[in-house]
Scaffold this motif. Structure first.
Motif, PDB file in Angstrom:
ATOM      1  N   MET A   1       6.235  -6.217 -47.422  1.00 31.57           N
ATOM      2  CA  MET A   1       5.352  -5.319 -48.166  1.00 31.57           C
ATOM      3  C   MET A   1       3.940  -5.904 -48.207  1.00 31.57           C
ATOM      4  SD  MET A   1       5.521  -4.157 -52.190  1.00 31.57           S
ATOM      5  CE  MET A   1       7.194  -3.555 -52.033  1.00 31.57           C
ATOM      6  N   THR A   2       2.963  -5.073 -47.867  1.00 31.36           N
ATOM      7  CA  THR A   2       1.578  -5.538 -47.892  1.00 31.36           C
ATOM      8  C   THR A   2       0.991  -5.380 -49.293  1.00 31.36           C
ATOM      9  OG1 THR A   2       0.789  -3.356 -47.227  1.00 31.36           O
ATOM     10  CG2 THR A   2       1.238  -4.945 -45.466  1.00 31.36           C
ATOM     11  N   LEU A   3      -0.067  -6.099 -49.528  1.00 37.85           N
ATOM     12  CA  LEU A   3      -0.733  -6.030 -50.822  1.00 37.85           C
ATOM     13  C   LEU A   3      -1.412  -4.673 -50.963  1.00 37.85           C
ATOM     14  CD1 LEU A   3      -1.325  -7.881 -53.271  1.00 37.85           C
ATOM     15  CD2 LEU A   3      -3.424  -8.570 -52.112  1.00 37.85           C
ATOM     16  N   ASP A  49      -4.961 -15.241 -46.079  1.00 35.34           N
ATOM     17  CA  ASP A  49      -3.709 -15.042 -45.339  1.00 35.34           C
ATOM     18  C   ASP A  49      -2.747 -14.129 -46.088  1.00 35.34           C
ATOM     19  OD1 ASP A  49      -4.664 -16.718 -43.368  1.00 35.34           O
ATOM     20  OD2 ASP A  49      -3.517 -18.473 -44.033  1.00 35.34           O
ATOM     21  N   SER A  50      -2.849 -14.111 -47.418  1.00 39.61           N
ATOM     22  CA  SER A  50      -1.934 -13.318 -48.235  1.00 39.61           C
ATOM     23  C   SER A  50      -2.330 -11.849 -48.318  1.00 39.61           C
ATOM     24  CB  SER A  50      -1.858 -13.897 -49.649  1.00 39.61           C
ATOM     25  OG  SER A  50      -3.075 -13.661 -50.344  1.00 39.61           O
ATOM     26  N   ASN A 281       0.973 -14.632 -57.747  1.00 40.86           N
ATOM     27  CA  ASN A 281       0.151 -13.487 -58.137  1.00 40.86           C
ATOM     28  C   ASN A 281       0.241 -12.361 -57.113  1.00 40.86           C
ATOM     29  OD1 ASN A 281      -0.702 -14.890 -60.400  1.00 40.86           O
ATOM     30  ND2 ASN A 281      -2.559 -15.656 -59.421  1.00 40.86           N
ATOM     31  N   VAL A 282       0.260 -12.722 -55.851  1.00 34.30           N
ATOM     32  CA  VAL A 282       0.383 -11.717 -54.789  1.00 34.30           C
ATOM     33  C   VAL A 282       1.724 -11.000 -54.907  1.00 34.30           C
ATOM     34  CG1 VAL A 282       0.623 -11.391 -52.297  1.00 34.30           C
ATOM     35  CG2 VAL A 282      -1.214 -12.830 -53.198  1.00 34.30           C
ATOM     36  N   THR A 283       2.788 -11.760 -55.122  1.00 32.02           N
ATOM     37  CA  THR A 283       4.117 -11.158 -55.285  1.00 32.02           C
ATOM     38  C   THR A 283       4.142 -10.186 -56.455  1.00 32.02           C
ATOM     39  OG1 THR A 283       5.207 -13.106 -54.347  1.00 32.02           O
ATOM     40  CG2 THR A 283       6.552 -11.660 -55.723  1.00 32.02           C
ATOM     41  N   ALA A 284       3.496 -10.579 -57.564  1.00 33.19           N
ATOM     42  CA  ALA A 284       3.442  -9.704 -58.738  1.00 33.19           C
ATOM     43  C   ALA A 284       2.633  -8.442 -58.443  1.00 33.19           C
ATOM     44  CB  ALA A 284       2.839 -10.461 -59.910  1.00 33.19           C
ATOM     45  N   ALA A 285       1.483  -8.604 -57.783  1.00 28.82           N
ATOM     46  CA  ALA A 285       0.623  -7.453 -57.505  1.00 28.82           C
ATOM     47  C   ALA A 285       1.309  -6.455 -56.582  1.00 28.82           C
ATOM     48  CB  ALA A 285      -0.695  -7.925 -56.892  1.00 28.82           C
TER      49      ALA A 285
END
Length: 305
Positions: A1-3, A49-50, A281-285
């Motif tokens: 899943m992308t941000l 990169d994230s 934070n990326v995972t949460a967003a």
């Protein structure tokens, strides 16, 4: 899943809903922790990169702009770069010695030119006016006229305001600013309606502050005007007793997803020097807004606390 991303108002910029606040790279000169070159290089490249493509900084964030220039200027096309103006430059970003912010045409230009040199770039995507001066102050100093001149020269693309009450409503009404950076969190909803007002005026909105800081008590070394509100928020968060709302998540994730639940907010900046924190934070967003029942329960608990 992308941000996930959102259109940043009339700028047309496609902003990641999670941005990176570079103030955490400021170093001890500006009341921060020591940051090594390797730490800065690793975290900034991990941010890009994230999928995070919004980076917010300022001339008075100590070493932050130099780190950005040194470690990711070669990736400039990958991110939206926002910095600020009005900052006093003589003291090199040390908040213990700097004079008040100055919004003259000369200082606005000096801030931008220094930022461009430090970050090794030809342009800023967004130039924010720092510290929320009144419209009267900016008119007296020709602040906006200089920003428009810099825009005509291609040194900045869009104009923004790092604003807050009491002046933020007049900033929005002025119609000059394309993007607003404003405080918003589960523990400070005082600007909640102003986010929607900014969007109704066609502007982009970015939230700042208070995601991670309430999680731990602030250190005693902070100046009292800074420490007291942080201590109050920490006490309020502790009193709210949110553990049963977490469902295996961290409190940080809960607070971040609360911010992302605002329907008119385009992005939120969160800073860290730790790659693990960025990844969390990326995972949460990526999970997006909170479920309605969790959101409402969180509001009820914090209000009661």
């Amino acid at each position: 899943m992308t941000l996930p991303t959102a259109n940043l108002g009339r700028t047309g910029l496609e902003a990641s809903r999670l941005g990176y606040g570079a103030m955490e790279l400021r170093g001890p000169q500006a009341w921060g922790k020591p940051v090594t070159d390797e730490q800065a290089r690793t975290v900034l490249n991990s941010v890009l990169d994230s999928g995070v493509n919004v980076i917010d900084t300022s001339p008075d964030y100590g070493d932050a702009e130099k780190h950005i220039g040194r470690w990711i200027s070669h990736r400039r096309e990958e991110f939206i770069l926002s910095s600020k103006c009005g900052c006093p430059l003589a003291a090199g970003g040390d908040p213990r010695t700097v004079p008040p912010h100055v919004y003259t045409r000369a200082n606005v230009r000096a801030c931008v030119e220094q930022s461009l040199r430090r970050m090794r770039t030809d342009y800023l995507d967004i130039l924010m006016v720092h510290m929320s001066p009144s419209v009267a102050v900016m008119q007296a100093e020709d602040t906006i006229a200089e920003m428009l001149a810099l825009q005509d020269e291609g040194k900045i693309r869009f104009m923004g305001m790092s604003g807050e009450l009491p002046h933020l409503p007049e900033h929005i009404a002025l119609g000059a600013f394309d993007v607003f950076l404003l405080p918003y969190s589960a523990l400070d909803r005082s600007h909640e309606k102003l986010i929607s007002a900014a969007v109704a005026a066609g502007a982009g909105t970015i939230a700042r502050g208070s995601v991670a800081r309430p999680l731990t008590a602030p250190p005693e070394v902070l100046p009292e005007p800074v420490r007291r509100p942080l201590a109050d928020r920490h006490a309020r968060l502790t009193a709210a007793g949110l553990n049963d709302l977490l469902d295996g998540a961290s409190t940080m994730e809960l607070l971040l997803r609360f911010i992302l639940s605002h329907p008119d907010l385009h992005s939120v900046i969160v800073g860290s020097t730790q790659v693990a924190h960025v990844q969390a934070n990326v995972t949460a967003a990526k999970k997006g807004p909170l479920p309605a029942d969790v959101y409402n329960a969180l509001l009820d608990r914090l209000t009661a606390a």
